[in-house]
Scaffold this motif. Structure first.
Motif, PDB file in Angstrom:
ATOM      1  N   VAL A 108     -15.763 -11.772   4.586  1.00  0.00           N
ATOM      2  CA  VAL A 108     -15.236 -11.069   5.766  1.00  0.00           C
ATOM      3  C   VAL A 108     -15.466  -9.577   5.560  1.00  0.00           C
ATOM      4  O   VAL A 108     -15.989  -9.146   4.523  1.00  0.00           O
ATOM      5  N   GLU A 109     -15.069  -8.804   6.542  1.00  0.00           N
ATOM      6  CA  GLU A 109     -15.262  -7.355   6.444  1.00  0.00           C
ATOM      7  C   GLU A 109     -14.430  -6.783   5.290  1.00  0.00           C
ATOM      8  O   GLU A 109     -13.394  -7.325   4.911  1.00  0.00           O
ATOM      9  N   ASP A 110     -14.895  -5.647   4.775  1.00  0.00           N
ATOM     10  CA  ASP A 110     -14.228  -5.029   3.627  1.00  0.00           C
ATOM     11  C   ASP A 110     -12.772  -4.697   3.918  1.00  0.00           C
ATOM     12  O   ASP A 110     -11.892  -4.911   3.072  1.00  0.00           O
ATOM     13  N   GLY A 111     -12.492  -4.189   5.122  1.00  0.00           N
ATOM     14  CA  GLY A 111     -11.116  -3.825   5.480  1.00  0.00           C
ATOM     15  C   GLY A 111     -10.199  -5.036   5.499  1.00  0.00           C
ATOM     16  O   GLY A 111      -9.048  -4.966   5.059  1.00  0.00           O
ATOM     17  N   VAL A 112     -10.730  -6.167   5.974  1.00  0.00           N
ATOM     18  CA  VAL A 112      -9.944  -7.405   6.003  1.00  0.00           C
ATOM     19  C   VAL A 112      -9.690  -7.896   4.587  1.00  0.00           C
ATOM     20  O   VAL A 112      -8.601  -8.373   4.258  1.00  0.00           O
ATOM     21  N   LYS A 113     -10.695  -7.780   3.740  1.00  0.00           N
ATOM     22  CA  LYS A 113     -10.527  -8.177   2.336  1.00  0.00           C
ATOM     23  C   LYS A 113      -9.416  -7.379   1.662  1.00  0.00           C
ATOM     24  O   LYS A 113      -8.550  -7.938   0.973  1.00  0.00           O
ATOM     25  N   LEU A 114      -9.464  -6.068   1.855  1.00  0.00           N
ATOM     26  CA  LEU A 114      -8.465  -5.208   1.212  1.00  0.00           C
ATOM     27  C   LEU A 114      -7.051  -5.501   1.724  1.00  0.00           C
ATOM     28  O   LEU A 114      -6.088  -5.492   0.955  1.00  0.00           O
ATOM     29  N   LYS A 115      -6.934  -5.755   3.030  1.00  0.00           N
ATOM     30  CA  LYS A 115      -5.625  -6.068   3.616  1.00  0.00           C
ATOM     31  C   LYS A 115      -5.117  -7.413   3.095  1.00  0.00           C
ATOM     32  O   LYS A 115      -3.918  -7.565   2.783  1.00  0.00           O
ATOM     33  N   TYR A 116      -6.024  -8.362   2.986  1.00  0.00           N
ATOM     34  CA  TYR A 116      -5.672  -9.678   2.447  1.00  0.00           C
ATOM     35  C   TYR A 116      -5.139  -9.542   1.019  1.00  0.00           C
ATOM     36  O   TYR A 116      -4.099 -10.106   0.674  1.00  0.00           O
ATOM     37  N   LEU A 117      -5.843  -8.782   0.209  1.00  0.00           N
ATOM     38  CA  LEU A 117      -5.439  -8.603  -1.184  1.00  0.00           C
ATOM     39  C   LEU A 117      -4.104  -7.863  -1.275  1.00  0.00           C
ATOM     40  O   LEU A 117      -3.238  -8.210  -2.085  1.00  0.00           O
ATOM     41  N   GLU A 118      -3.925  -6.876  -0.415  1.00  0.00           N
ATOM     42  CA  GLU A 118      -2.668  -6.109  -0.416  1.00  0.00           C
ATOM     43  C   GLU A 118      -1.475  -7.015  -0.116  1.00  0.00           C
ATOM     44  O   GLU A 118      -0.430  -6.928  -0.774  1.00  0.00           O
ATOM     45  N   ASN A 119      -1.631  -7.895   0.879  1.00  0.00           N
ATOM     46  CA  ASN A 119      -0.542  -8.812   1.244  1.00  0.00           C
ATOM     47  C   ASN A 119      -0.249  -9.804   0.116  1.00  0.00           C
ATOM     48  O   ASN A 119       0.917 -10.130  -0.154  1.00  0.00           O
ATOM     49  N   LYS A 120      -1.306 -10.281  -0.527  1.00  0.00           N
ATOM     50  CA  LYS A 120      -1.119 -11.239  -1.613  1.00  0.00           C
ATOM     51  C   LYS A 120      -0.415 -10.603  -2.812  1.00  0.00           C
ATOM     52  O   LYS A 120       0.442 -11.227  -3.443  1.00  0.00           O
ATOM     53  N   ILE A 121      -0.764  -9.373  -3.115  1.00  0.00           N
ATOM     54  CA  ILE A 121      -0.107  -8.679  -4.231  1.00  0.00           C
ATOM     55  C   ILE A 121       1.368  -8.455  -3.917  1.00  0.00           C
ATOM     56  O   ILE A 121       2.237  -8.586  -4.795  1.00  0.00           O
ATOM     57  N   LYS A 122       1.674  -8.165  -2.650  1.00  0.00           N
ATOM     58  CA  LYS A 122       3.074  -7.981  -2.250  1.00  0.00           C
ATOM     59  C   LYS A 122       3.847  -9.292  -2.407  1.00  0.00           C
ATOM     60  O   LYS A 122       5.001  -9.298  -2.843  1.00  0.00           O
ATOM     61  N   GLU A 123       3.222 -10.404  -2.055  1.00  0.00           N
ATOM     62  CA  GLU A 123       3.863 -11.707  -2.221  1.00  0.00           C
ATOM     63  C   GLU A 123       4.160 -11.989  -3.701  1.00  0.00           C
ATOM     64  O   GLU A 123       5.225 -12.502  -4.047  1.00  0.00           O
ATOM     65  N   ILE A 124       3.210 -11.643  -4.544  1.00  0.00           N
ATOM     66  CA  ILE A 124       3.407 -11.839  -5.990  1.00  0.00           C
ATOM     67  C   ILE A 124       4.568 -10.986  -6.481  1.00  0.00           C
ATOM     68  O   ILE A 124       5.409 -11.440  -7.270  1.00  0.00           O
ATOM     69  N   ALA A 125       4.626  -9.738  -6.010  1.00  0.00           N
ATOM     70  CA  ALA A 125       5.711  -8.836  -6.434  1.00  0.00           C
ATOM     71  C   ALA A 125       7.070  -9.361  -5.989  1.00  0.00           C
ATOM     72  O   ALA A 125       8.046  -9.341  -6.765  1.00  0.00           O
ATOM     73  N   ASP A 126       7.162  -9.866  -4.753  1.00  0.00           N
ATOM     74  CA  ASP A 126       8.441 -10.375  -4.233  1.00  0.00           C
ATOM     75  C   ASP A 126       8.894 -11.616  -5.009  1.00  0.00           C
ATOM     76  O   ASP A 126      10.067 -11.728  -5.383  1.00  0.00           O
ATOM     77  N   SER A 127       7.987 -12.553  -5.234  1.00  0.00           N
ATOM     78  CA  SER A 127       8.363 -13.773  -5.944  1.00  0.00           C
ATOM     79  C   SER A 127       8.713 -13.483  -7.403  1.00  0.00           C
ATOM     80  O   SER A 127       9.619 -14.110  -7.972  1.00  0.00           O
ATOM     81  N   THR A 128       8.032 -12.509  -8.011  1.00  0.00           N
ATOM     82  CA  THR A 128       8.346 -12.146  -9.393  1.00  0.00           C
ATOM     83  C   THR A 128       9.716 -11.490  -9.481  1.00  0.00           C
ATOM     84  O   THR A 128      10.469 -11.700 -10.442  1.00  0.00           O
ATOM     85  N   ASP A 129      10.064 -10.701  -8.464  1.00  0.00           N
ATOM     86  CA  ASP A 129      11.388 -10.070  -8.425  1.00  0.00           C
ATOM     87  C   ASP A 129      12.484 -11.130  -8.311  1.00  0.00           C
ATOM     88  O   ASP A 129      13.527 -11.032  -8.979  1.00  0.00           O
TER      89      ASP A 129
END
Length: 335
Positions: A150-171
């Motif tokens: 997909v486009e680079d901007g979509v990739k970066l947004k996808y990764l950002e959301n996934k990292i946030k999910e990891i941070a929330d579940s780890t908390d």
């Protein structure tokens, strides 16, 4: 005679929150290290067309990220401090309860150092699992973001959301570990402390709120023996359990363990000296700050009335007696 103290045993809520903050602070260092490499991450995602080198670059990135994060072993002093603070809180609760009954119990807590090493080791392993699982998930999502077309901007947004999910579940995981481990620590040292003093029984106490599980709510106020744990274990052993064990005081047991030294009651001291040769286990004639354990008398079953056999005579319908009437005579009749 056994006695239940009137003073309640408090749960270390503040220390539980303090341990959660400690774990949360360590987790934040992982994600802060990741955020500091934002440009590095962006270049990896955008240059994903270099398929041959992308795997090697991700591996290099993860090694670099891990080097910026403190090792789990660095948490050992903080974990030991948590252990010592919870132990201090627990010890003061126990001493205050005994002092409310005018009891001075002295004991050698040789068990503490061995259990401290065990609890610290277990919690270090939990932090190591947080460390390794978080990095593994970050690497997995980074590789996924690089591989999607997909486009680079979509990739970066996808990764950002996934990292946030990891941070929330780890908390959330850190909050669970803090609540569970402090509860287990408080429960276990309560058991060791009471048993080393000669206390053989306890009264189960809950927090009395909506978070108490139904099974533990039914145990509230019940007396259990330390050497016979109920299903699921003693207070604090079940996951996220905040129940506490209020000691059932038997002065004879405390005296036999050598932990009980009477503070007052000279008559009791003299009796102790006759029995043991030293004032080490007197029974108070009147105990202050506690209520005696009164055994409930067994409930006797009600006697069953015998059933009369049915006969032809008893089967006949009963005729009600006619009411008696007053006979009017000249003597009691008045116009």
């Amino acid at each position: 005679m056994e006695y239940i103290p009137r003073r309640q045993w408090r749960y270390p809520f503040a220390l539980e929150k303090g341990y959660y903050k400690l774990l949360k602070n360590y987790i934040s260092k992982i994600f802060n290290a990741y955020k500091n490499k934002h440009e590095y991450v962006t270049s990896l995602v955008i240059r994903s067309s270099i398929k041959v080198d992308s795997d090697d670059e991700v591996t290099d990135f993860m090694e670099s990220l891990q080097g910026d994060i403190p090792t789990p072993e660095s948490m050992r002093p903080a974990i030991k401090n948590t252990m010592d603070v919870v132990n201090g809180f627990n010890k003061k609760e126990f001493e205050d309860i005994l002092q409310s009954m005018r009891v001075n119990a002295l004991t050698n807590e040789a068990w503490y150092q061995q259990y401290a090493r065990q609890w610290i080791s277990e919690n270090l392993n939990l932090i190591k699992s947080i460390h390794s699982d978080t990095l593994r998930r970050i690497e997995s999502e980074l590789r996924e973001a690089i591989s999607i077309t997909v486009e680079d901007g979509v990739k970066l947004k996808y990764l950002e959301n996934k990292i946030k999910e990891i941070a929330d579940s780890t908390d959330k995981r850190a909050a669970l570990i803090a609540r569970d481990q402090v509860g287990k620590l408080n429960g276990r040292i309560t058991q060791y402390r009471q048993e080393s003093t000669g206390i053989k029984k306890y009264t189960w106490r809950t927090m009395g709120d909506e978070r108490v599980r139904a099974e533990h709510s039914e145990r509230d106020g019940q007396i259990y023996q330390w050497n016979k744990p109920p299903p699921g274990g003693h207070p604090g052993m079940a996951i996220r359990c905040r129940c506490v064990a209020l000691p059932v005081i038997n002065f004879g047991d405390l005296a036999e363990s050598g932990a009980y030294v009477p503070r007052a009651n000279r008559e009791a001291v003299r009796e102790a000296m006759k029995r043991w040769g030293r004032p080490g286990g007197a029974l108070y004639s009147k105990v202050i700050g506690a209520d005696p354990v009164v055994a409930q008398p067994p409930v006797e079953p009600k006697p069953i009335k015998p059933v009369k056999p049915i006969t032809a005579e008893s089967n006949k319908p009963k005729v009600k007696d006619r009411p008696k009437t007053n006979k009017i005579t000249k003597k009691n009749y008045h116009r």
